[in-house]
Design a protein around this motif. Structure first.
Motif, PDB file in Angstrom:
ATOM      1  N   UNK A  79       0.801  -1.222   0.000  1.00 40.40           N
ATOM      2  CA  UNK A  79       0.000   0.000   0.000  1.00 40.40           C
ATOM      3  C   UNK A  79       0.837   1.276   0.000  1.00 40.40           C
ATOM      4  N   UNK A  80       2.154   1.142  -0.036  1.00 38.24           N
ATOM      5  CA  UNK A  80       3.035   2.305  -0.096  1.00 38.24           C
ATOM      6  C   UNK A  80       2.896   3.235   1.101  1.00 38.24           C
ATOM      7  N   UNK A  81       2.827   2.668   2.285  1.00 37.29           N
ATOM      8  CA  UNK A  81       2.630   3.464   3.496  1.00 37.29           C
ATOM      9  C   UNK A  81       3.963   3.780   4.164  1.00 37.29           C
ATOM     10  N   UNK A  82       4.017   4.921   4.828  1.00 36.66           N
ATOM     11  CA  UNK A  82       5.180   5.255   5.646  1.00 36.66           C
ATOM     12  C   UNK A  82       5.059   4.500   6.969  1.00 36.66           C
ATOM     13  N   UNK A  83       6.130   4.515   7.747  1.00 38.68           N
ATOM     14  CA  UNK A  83       6.083   3.856   9.059  1.00 38.68           C
ATOM     15  C   UNK A  83       5.009   4.496   9.937  1.00 38.68           C
ATOM     16  N   UNK A  84       4.865   5.817   9.836  1.00 43.31           N
ATOM     17  CA  UNK A  84       3.858   6.523  10.620  1.00 43.31           C
ATOM     18  C   UNK A  84       2.447   6.086  10.233  1.00 43.31           C
ATOM     19  N   UNK A  85       2.175   6.031   8.924  1.00 43.68           N
ATOM     20  CA  UNK A  85       0.852   5.638   8.440  1.00 43.68           C
ATOM     21  C   UNK A  85       0.530   4.202   8.825  1.00 43.68           C
ATOM     22  N   UNK A  86       1.506   3.317   8.683  1.00 47.53           N
ATOM     23  CA  UNK A  86       1.310   1.915   9.056  1.00 47.53           C
ATOM     24  C   UNK A  86       1.065   1.797  10.559  1.00 47.53           C
ATOM     25  N   UNK A  87       1.827   2.571  11.336  1.00 43.87           N
ATOM     26  CA  UNK A  87       1.653   2.563  12.779  1.00 43.87           C
ATOM     27  C   UNK A  87       0.262   3.005  13.191  1.00 43.87           C
ATOM     28  N   UNK A  88      -0.264   4.032  12.520  1.00 45.46           N
ATOM     29  CA  UNK A  88      -1.624   4.499  12.827  1.00 45.46           C
ATOM     30  C   UNK A  88      -2.656   3.441  12.446  1.00 45.46           C
ATOM     31  N   UNK A  89      -2.444   2.772  11.333  1.00 43.65           N
ATOM     32  CA  UNK A  89      -3.397   1.764  10.867  1.00 43.65           C
ATOM     33  C   UNK A  89      -3.483   0.579  11.833  1.00 43.65           C
ATOM     34  N   UNK A  90      -2.331   0.080  12.261  1.00 42.21           N
ATOM     35  CA  UNK A  90      -2.298  -1.101  13.133  1.00 42.21           C
ATOM     36  C   UNK A  90      -2.133  -0.749  14.613  1.00 42.21           C
ATOM     37  N   UNK A  91      -2.039   0.541  14.925  1.00 39.56           N
ATOM     38  CA  UNK A  91      -1.829   1.009  16.300  1.00 39.56           C
ATOM     39  C   UNK A  91      -0.543   0.436  16.890  1.00 39.56           C
ATOM     40  N   UNK A  92       0.534   0.623  16.119  1.00 43.04           N
ATOM     41  CA  UNK A  92       1.863   0.167  16.509  1.00 43.04           C
ATOM     42  C   UNK A  92       2.797   1.372  16.422  1.00 43.04           C
ATOM     43  N   UNK A  93       3.766   1.443  17.283  1.00 39.52           N
ATOM     44  CA  UNK A  93       4.745   2.521  17.254  1.00 39.52           C
ATOM     45  C   UNK A  93       5.546   2.484  15.953  1.00 39.52           C
ATOM     46  N   UNK A  94       5.807   3.666  15.391  1.00 42.54           N
ATOM     47  CA  UNK A  94       6.614   3.717  14.164  1.00 42.54           C
ATOM     48  C   UNK A  94       8.034   3.246  14.450  1.00 42.54           C
ATOM     49  N   UNK A  95       8.485   3.420  15.690  1.00 38.36           N
ATOM     50  CA  UNK A  95       9.808   2.929  16.066  1.00 38.36           C
ATOM     51  C   UNK A  95       9.849   1.402  16.076  1.00 38.36           C
ATOM     52  N   UNK A  96       8.759   0.790  16.482  1.00 41.93           N
ATOM     53  CA  UNK A  96       8.672  -0.666  16.456  1.00 41.93           C
ATOM     54  C   UNK A  96       8.747  -1.167  15.016  1.00 41.93           C
ATOM     55  N   UNK A  97       8.048  -0.490  14.127  1.00 41.98           N
ATOM     56  CA  UNK A  97       8.063  -0.869  12.711  1.00 41.98           C
ATOM     57  C   UNK A  97       9.467  -0.740  12.136  1.00 41.98           C
ATOM     58  N   UNK A  98      10.148   0.350  12.468  1.00 46.51           N
ATOM     59  CA  UNK A  98      11.527   0.539  11.997  1.00 46.51           C
ATOM     60  C   UNK A  98      12.432  -0.576  12.529  1.00 46.51           C
ATOM     61  N   UNK A  99      12.226  -0.968  13.780  1.00 43.81           N
ATOM     62  CA  UNK A  99      13.014  -2.054  14.374  1.00 43.81           C
ATOM     63  C   UNK A  99      12.760  -3.364  13.643  1.00 43.81           C
ATOM     64  N   UNK A 100      11.468  -3.646  13.348  1.00 45.85           N
ATOM     65  CA  UNK A 100      11.134  -4.863  12.611  1.00 45.85           C
ATOM     66  C   UNK A 100      11.802  -4.872  11.243  1.00 45.85           C
ATOM     67  N   UNK A 101      11.808  -3.731  10.574  1.00 52.62           N
ATOM     68  CA  UNK A 101      12.429  -3.652   9.243  1.00 52.62           C
ATOM     69  C   UNK A 101      13.919  -3.943   9.321  1.00 52.62           C
ATOM     70  N   UNK A 102      14.554  -3.476  10.379  1.00 48.28           N
ATOM     71  CA  UNK A 102      15.983  -3.724  10.548  1.00 48.28           C
ATOM     72  C   UNK A 102      16.253  -5.190  10.860  1.00 48.28           C
ATOM     73  N   UNK A 103      15.425  -5.774  11.707  1.00 48.23           N
ATOM     74  CA  UNK A 103      15.608  -7.177  12.095  1.00 48.23           C
ATOM     75  C   UNK A 103      15.365  -8.114  10.920  1.00 48.23           C
ATOM     76  N   UNK A 104      14.320  -7.836  10.152  1.00 43.06           N
ATOM     77  CA  UNK A 104      13.962  -8.716   9.034  1.00 43.06           C
ATOM     78  C   UNK A 104      14.552  -8.255   7.705  1.00 43.06           C
ATOM     79  N   UNK A 105      15.413  -7.241   7.734  1.00 35.65           N
ATOM     80  CA  UNK A 105      16.135  -6.759   6.553  1.00 35.65           C
ATOM     81  C   UNK A 105      15.212  -6.407   5.391  1.00 35.65           C
TER      82      UNK A 105
END
Length: 106
Positions: A79-105
């Motif tokens: 859906x071409x979402x930013x970390x902020x937009x994804x965080x708002x959609x799923x009610x997850x911290x954008x920092x958590x999303x960034x961490x997941x992206x780093x962990x899962x490359x």
């Protein structure tokens, strides 16, 4: 050990919403609660309004399995979402999303 989500939600439905146990759609989805995403979707289906949320007000209490994390990250890419937009959609911290992206490359 993984909690028995089927039993947990069956008990909640029996106590608070016994009429929903009759619905065949809800019964079918109750049988297929395997990942965190399944749980979140089922929780939204059952309770809908935030006033009926059962213990999910604090995001610190949520945990996600690898399958659910990857599904969330695929949703972001699709859906071409930013970390902020994804965080708002799923009610997850954008920092958590960034961490997941780093962990899962991703």
């Amino acid at each position: 050990m993984i909690p028995d989500y089927k039993q947990i939600y069956t008990d909640i439905l029996k106590e608070k919403f016994p009429e929903k146990l009759i619905d065949i759609t809800i019964r079918n989805k109750l049988e297929r609660l395997h990942s965190a995403i399944d749980i979140l979707k089922f929780n939204q289906l059952i309770f809908g309004d935030p006033e009926y949320a059962v213990g999910f007000k604090s995001q610190r209490l949520r945990s996600y399995d690898e399958e659910s994390i990857l599904e969330i990250l695929r949703y972001q890419k699709k859906n071409g979402l930013s970390n902020f937009q994804l965080g708002c959609h799923f009610k997850i911290s954008r920092n958590t999303i960034a961490k997941w992206k780093a962990v899962f490359k991703i």
